[in-house]
Scaffold this motif. Structure first.
Motif, PDB file in Angstrom:
ATOM      1  N   GLY A 169       0.820  -1.215   0.000  1.00 61.17           N
ATOM      2  CA  GLY A 169       0.000   0.000   0.000  1.00 61.17           C
ATOM      3  C   GLY A 169       0.850   1.260   0.000  1.00 61.17           C
ATOM      4  O   GLY A 169       0.528   2.249  -0.668  1.00 61.17           O
ATOM      5  N   VAL A 170       1.964   1.232   0.756  1.00 58.73           N
ATOM      6  CA  VAL A 170       2.858   2.388   0.786  1.00 58.73           C
ATOM      7  C   VAL A 170       3.460   2.629  -0.601  1.00 58.73           C
ATOM      8  O   VAL A 170       3.542   3.771  -1.083  1.00 58.73           O
ATOM      9  CB  VAL A 170       3.963   2.174   1.829  1.00 58.73           C
ATOM     10  N   SER A 171       3.886   1.549  -1.289  1.00 61.87           N
ATOM     11  CA  SER A 171       4.445   1.715  -2.640  1.00 61.87           C
ATOM     12  C   SER A 171       3.392   2.263  -3.599  1.00 61.87           C
ATOM     13  O   SER A 171       3.692   3.071  -4.480  1.00 61.87           O
ATOM     14  CB  SER A 171       4.991   0.379  -3.145  1.00 61.87           C
ATOM     15  N   GLY A 172       2.128   1.818  -3.411  1.00 60.83           N
ATOM     16  CA  GLY A 172       1.051   2.348  -4.248  1.00 60.83           C
ATOM     17  C   GLY A 172       0.837   3.827  -4.028  1.00 60.83           C
ATOM     18  O   GLY A 172       0.592   4.584  -4.982  1.00 60.83           O
ATOM     19  N   LEU A 173       0.911   4.270  -2.772  1.00 57.02           N
ATOM     20  CA  LEU A 173       0.766   5.697  -2.490  1.00 57.02           C
ATOM     21  C   LEU A 173       1.873   6.503  -3.163  1.00 57.02           C
ATOM     22  O   LEU A 173       1.629   7.575  -3.722  1.00 57.02           O
ATOM     23  CB  LEU A 173       0.794   5.935  -0.977  1.00 57.02           C
ATOM     24  N   GLN A 232       1.317   9.165  -6.149  1.00 56.15           N
ATOM     25  CA  GLN A 232       1.708  10.554  -5.912  1.00 56.15           C
ATOM     26  C   GLN A 232       2.597  11.060  -7.047  1.00 56.15           C
ATOM     27  O   GLN A 232       2.435  12.187  -7.527  1.00 56.15           O
ATOM     28  CB  GLN A 232       2.445  10.665  -4.575  1.00 56.15           C
ATOM     29  N   ASN A 233       3.518  10.218  -7.490  1.00 51.29           N
ATOM     30  CA  ASN A 233       4.362  10.608  -8.622  1.00 51.29           C
ATOM     31  C   ASN A 233       3.541  10.833  -9.884  1.00 51.29           C
ATOM     32  O   ASN A 233       3.789  11.765 -10.653  1.00 51.29           O
ATOM     33  CB  ASN A 233       5.425   9.539  -8.886  1.00 51.29           C
ATOM     34  N   LYS A 234       2.556   9.960 -10.116  1.00 50.60           N
ATOM     35  CA  LYS A 234       1.710  10.142 -11.295  1.00 50.60           C
ATOM     36  C   LYS A 234       0.906  11.431 -11.186  1.00 50.60           C
ATOM     37  O   LYS A 234       0.708  12.133 -12.176  1.00 50.60           O
ATOM     38  CB  LYS A 234       0.777   8.945 -11.471  1.00 50.60           C
ATOM     39  N   MET A 235       0.471  11.750  -9.999  1.00 46.25           N
ATOM     40  CA  MET A 235      -0.258  13.009  -9.801  1.00 46.25           C
ATOM     41  C   MET A 235       0.646  14.198 -10.080  1.00 46.25           C
ATOM     42  O   MET A 235       0.196  15.229 -10.612  1.00 46.25           O
ATOM     43  CB  MET A 235      -0.813  13.075  -8.369  1.00 46.25           C
ATOM     44  N   ASP A 236       1.927  14.060  -9.745  1.00 48.33           N
ATOM     45  CA  ASP A 236       2.886  15.127 -10.053  1.00 48.33           C
ATOM     46  C   ASP A 236       3.009  15.334 -11.559  1.00 48.33           C
ATOM     47  O   ASP A 236       3.084  16.466 -12.043  1.00 48.33           O
ATOM     48  CB  ASP A 236       4.259  14.788  -9.459  1.00 48.33           C
TER      49      ASP A 236
END
Length: 464
Positions: free
Chosen positions: A8-12, A16-20
């Motif tokens: 789950g942490v890796s997914g977050l 987040q990078n994709k949102m960037d």
């Protein structure tokens, strides 16, 4: 600890990078020549709980048992599709309709090169074509004759540049001689010629209708009536006794057939055979100029010598298809007139234009045009391998391939559209859709963490 929590942490992190990336795309939706980024995911290494087994004996084979350990960034690609065009009507705004890149540099030797699709250029005080950050746009230089060379340098539009004057060397006579006028009647017309200093002179020609022969061919005599300096109105003379050498003796005979077609110039027959026509060339010898008319003493007192030099002016020349004589004798209005093909005064740069091949053409006050340079483009085997530097610049990398330099509108570089800018290729509808899926993915991964935490809490509570 539970593996699901770390998944789950890796997914977050990756969401987040994709949102960037999405945020950067949307932020640059109005950036000139911007190329959007696209991010993809890939799974991380999976832990093998039990390996696969082959069928043996009476038992069948079994598949491997694996537990994934999360997600990672697969790629962040730059998408180099062409953006839509935005018309600006600014002559220094340029767009590439193809795969090429503009080449710019901040180095005096032009070795430190950057590549860009943003064509929002302008001129600095020295006439250099530059980016908003002052980087010079590179191109192919011209020689003294305005011919494009292979030498690379900055594109310069020098407002103080001039073109020298040139003497008239070619003339074209076209139009109609009225077949209805009587024998012996005259018709005069004129044109303007220039000497080597750019001084202009009015040359007046006289057409005199002659008699018809037994075959109903009509002879006309064309002669130079007088030459006047345009700035002073004075006649032009020479020291010698020779008149203007027009044809054999200051005049040339033109013979028209019964259908009004020109069939003979002086002693030269006009034939359909091109090789024969190539030999027809009648010169107006202005190396020694004089007038050819009965003038009074006052006119002679006003006579002058040309300030500049003249060359022999070709009046009838069939060796150049653009200089063909188009003279007829029909029963229509008289409109025969000589037109000069070259020769001009000096001029200073008045404006410029850039064509589809990137040639910067200077427009001068004397209506002459001269090449000032040609914008150079670059292309790459793998444009996705270019690295962004900011300021709309790219640099080549080991995976982009070496830059291939060339000219616009040729070999796949793309044509240049002046007065137009390339807009960002960001598609807002797609970005907003990606934003929704990214948000939901981030939300789902956060639920994995909270759920794993609750499970751990239950595990801790077992000891009570």
């Amino acid at each position: 600890m539970m593996r699901s929590m770390f998944s789950g942490v890796s997914g977050l992190r990756v969401h987040q990078n994709k949102m960037d990336v999405i945020g950067n795309n949307i932020a640059n939706v109005n950036t000139v020549g911007y190329k959007k980024g696209q991010m993809t995911f890939q799974e991380v290494f999976s832990q093998v709980i039990r390996g696969a087994s082959a069928p043996q004996g009476g038992k069948g084979g079994t598949n491997p048992q694996q537990v994934g350990l999360g997600v990672n960034i697969g790629s962040i690609n730059t998408i180099h599709t062409k953006g839509p065009a935005q018309r600006t009507d600014n002559p220094t705004d340029l767009m590439i309709d193809g795969e090429g890149f503009f080449v710019v540099s901040d180095d005096t030797n032009f070795q430190n090169r950057f590549y860009t699709r943003a064509g929002n250029f302008s001129l600095d005080r020295d006439g250099n074509l530059v980016t908003p950050d002052g980087f010079k746009v590179l191109g192919y230089q011209v020689d003294g004759k305005g011919e494009i060379t292979d030498q690379i340098g900055g594109i310069v539009v020098n407002r103080s540049e001039t073109v020298p004057p040139s003497a008239t060397t070619k003339m074209n006579i076209r139009g109609n001689l009225d077949a209805r006028i009587a024998e012996g009647e005259k018709y005069t017309t004129d044109t303007v010629i220039h000497d080597s200093l750019g001084n202009s002179y009015i040359v007046r020609y006289k057409f005199t209708k002659g008699a018809k022969d037994d075959e109903k061919n009509t002879k006309w005599t064309m002669s130079v009536d007088r030459i006047i300096e345009q700035s002073t109105g004075n006649y032009v003379k020479c020291d010698g006794e020779d008149k203007v050498n027009f044809g054999d003796n200051n005049s040339v005979n033109l013979l028209f057939d019964a259908n009004g077609k020109l069939i003979k110039i002086g002693e030269h027959d006009i034939q359909d055979d091109k090789e024969a026509n190539d030999k027809i060339k009648v010169l107006l010898n202005l190396k020694e100029i004089a007038f050819n008319k009965d003038v009074n003493d006052e006119d002679i007192n006003d006579a002058i010598k040309p300030a500049g030099n003249f060359s022999e002016i070709t009046v009838f020349d069939f060796s150049n298809k653009d200089n063909l004589l188009k003279l007829t004798q029909y029963a229509n209005d008289m409109d025969a007139k000589p037109y000069t093909k070259d020769g001009n005064t000096s001029g200073v740069l008045n404006g410029f234009a850039i064509d589809a091949s990137g040639v910067v053409e200077g427009i001068f006050t004397n209506e002459e045009r001269k090449n000032l340079g040609q914008i150079m483009l670059a292309k790459f085997d793998n444009s996705m391998g270019l690295q962004k530097l900011g300021n709309n610049f790219f640099i080549d990398t080991r995976n982009s391939g070496e830059p291939q330099l060339g000219k616009a509108d040729n070999s796949g570089y793309g044509a240049i559209a002046p007065g137009t800018l390339e807009m960002s290729n960001v598609d807002l509808s797609m970005e907003f859709t990606e934003m929704i899926t990214t948000q939901r993915g981030f939300q789902a991964n956060s639920r994995i963490i909270t759920t794993s935490d609750e499970m751990l809490q239950e595990l801790v509570n077992m000891k009570r």
